[in-house]
Design an enzyme around this catalytic site. Structure first.
Site, PDB file in Angstrom:
ATOM      1  N   ARG A 107      55.669  -6.776 -75.031  1.00 53.92           N
ATOM      2  CA  ARG A 107      55.917  -5.438 -73.927  1.00 53.92           C
ATOM      3  C   ARG A 107      54.802  -5.880 -73.037  1.00 53.92           C
ATOM      4  O   ARG A 107      53.855  -6.387 -73.113  1.00 53.92           O
ATOM      5  CB  ARG A 107      55.265  -4.332 -74.731  1.00 53.92           C
ATOM      6  CG  ARG A 107      55.756  -3.129 -74.040  1.00 53.92           C
ATOM      7  CD  ARG A 107      55.657  -1.921 -75.141  1.00 53.92           C
ATOM      8  NE  ARG A 107      56.855  -1.828 -76.041  1.00 53.92           N
ATOM      9  CZ  ARG A 107      58.122  -1.741 -75.794  1.00 53.92           C
ATOM     10  NH1 ARG A 107      58.182  -0.942 -74.590  1.00 53.92           N
ATOM     11  NH2 ARG A 107      59.160  -1.739 -76.595  1.00 53.92           N
ATOM     12  N   SER A 124      52.994 -13.931 -87.756  1.00 58.56           N
ATOM     13  CA  SER A 124      52.342 -15.040 -88.301  1.00 58.56           C
ATOM     14  C   SER A 124      51.031 -15.445 -87.742  1.00 58.56           C
ATOM     15  O   SER A 124      50.129 -15.790 -88.237  1.00 58.56           O
ATOM     16  CB  SER A 124      53.469 -16.105 -88.255  1.00 58.56           C
ATOM     17  OG  SER A 124      53.416 -16.732 -87.242  1.00 58.56           O
ATOM     18  N   HIS A 126      51.182 -17.834 -75.890  1.00 59.91           N
ATOM     19  CA  HIS A 126      52.349 -18.008 -75.642  1.00 59.91           C
ATOM     20  C   HIS A 126      53.025 -19.615 -75.774  1.00 59.91           C
ATOM     21  O   HIS A 126      52.280 -20.608 -75.733  1.00 59.91           O
ATOM     22  CB  HIS A 126      52.409 -17.912 -73.824  1.00 59.91           C
ATOM     23  CG  HIS A 126      53.948 -18.082 -73.444  1.00 59.91           C
ATOM     24  ND1 HIS A 126      54.892 -16.968 -73.715  1.00 59.91           N
ATOM     25  CD2 HIS A 126      54.630 -18.960 -73.027  1.00 59.91           C
ATOM     26  CE1 HIS A 126      56.111 -17.389 -73.165  1.00 59.91           C
ATOM     27  NE2 HIS A 126      56.009 -18.633 -72.607  1.00 59.91           N
TER      28      HIS A 126
HETATM   29  C1  GRF Z   1      54.405 -16.547 -80.844  1.00 57.30           C
HETATM   30  O1  GRF Z   1      55.357 -17.738 -80.671  1.00 57.30           O
HETATM   31  C2  GRF Z   1      53.650 -16.328 -79.791  1.00 57.30           C
HETATM   32  O2  GRF Z   1      53.129 -17.536 -78.997  1.00 57.30           O
HETATM   33  C3  GRF Z   1      54.645 -15.320 -79.121  1.00 57.30           C
HETATM   34  O3  GRF Z   1      55.458 -14.698 -79.828  1.00 57.30           O
HETATM   35  C4  GRF Z   1      55.434 -15.385 -81.043  1.00 57.30           C
HETATM   36  C5  GRF Z   1      54.821 -14.423 -82.178  1.00 57.30           C
HETATM   37  O4  GRF Z   1      54.928 -15.010 -83.566  1.00 57.30           O
HETATM   38  N1  GRF Z   1      53.858 -14.554 -77.973  1.00 57.30           N
HETATM   39  P1  GRF Z   1      54.534 -14.102 -84.883  1.00 57.30           P
HETATM   40  O5  GRF Z   1      54.753 -12.900 -84.714  1.00 57.30           O
HETATM   41  O6  GRF Z   1      52.870 -14.444 -84.526  1.00 57.30           O
HETATM   42  O7  GRF Z   1      54.688 -15.178 -85.585  1.00 57.30           O
END
Ligand code: GRF
Length: 186
Positions: free
Chosen positions: A90, A15, A108
């Site tokens: 990773r 997303s 994050h």
């Molecule tokens: C997000 O919450 C990002 O902050 C974390 O992993 C998630 C990825 O979500 N590192 P998406 O695949 O972008 O929907």
């Protein structure tokens, strides 16, 4: 003038990847998606958008150094200058870090240094904190460590479910990540 070229690294739904490529005024071209999970939905998103993908299975390599060496080769072939980690599950090691020093950022779903690692939103809920948020930061060898670039906070409502809070945090992520990219690359 030649546009800056960037790669997004993602392992899951994508997303954030979608939110980044949907920007009409991004100061860089997302030239490649790098994905370590051949079944991740983010791959279809890249294909729909006509963005090149490099999909690899870490299990097929002897070591992290081996696949990161190949990654650096591929990124160089595509003239990539920046790497945006968006749900890349990773840790990045020295081979890639040295090749892209100061050019790899991550998003994050917490106010780092609080709640690093997986399930950051669940961690915040279980801890019972009243405020959480989103962080964009440069990466280093650690788990969600590295200098912080930007943070945005939100109040957790009473009795808010994991699904509800995740939705609100994602909405912030989809705004904050492109904003930071626009600030960094001018
Ligand atoms: C997000 O919450 C990002 O902050 C974390 O992993 C998630 C990825 O979500 N590192 P998406 O695949 O972008 O929907």
């Amino acid at each position: 003038m030649k546009r800056v070229r960037a790669a997004v690294f993602a392992s899951g739904s994508g997303s954030n990847f979608q939110a980044i490529i949907d920007q009409t005024d991004l100061p860089c071209e997302i030239a490649i998606l790098v994905c370590d999970n051949p079944t991740a939905p983010v791959i279809q998103k890249a294909e729909r958008a006509g963005i090149d993908t490099f999909i690899f299975d870490p299990g097929n390599y002897q070591s992290k150094e081996e696949y990161e060496t190949q990654l650096v080769q591929i990124l160089n072939q595509h003239n990539i200058q920046w790497i945006f980690l968006a749900g890349y599950m990773r840790l990045v090691d020295s081979t890639l870090l040295n090749a892209y020093e100061g050019k790899i950022i991550n998003i994050h779903p917490s106010l780092l240094p609080d709640f690093p690692g997986i399930d950051a939103i669940g961690q915040a809920l279980r801890e019972g904190v009243s405020v959480t948020g989103v962080t964009v930061h440069y990466i280093d060898e650690g788990i969600d460590t590295g200098p912080i670039i930007a943070q945005k906070s939100l109040k957790i409502s009473k009795k808010e479910s994991l699904e509800e809070l995740t939705k609100r945090i994602q909405a912030i992520e989809h705004q904050l990540y492109p904003e930071v990219i626009k600030q960094l690359i001018k």
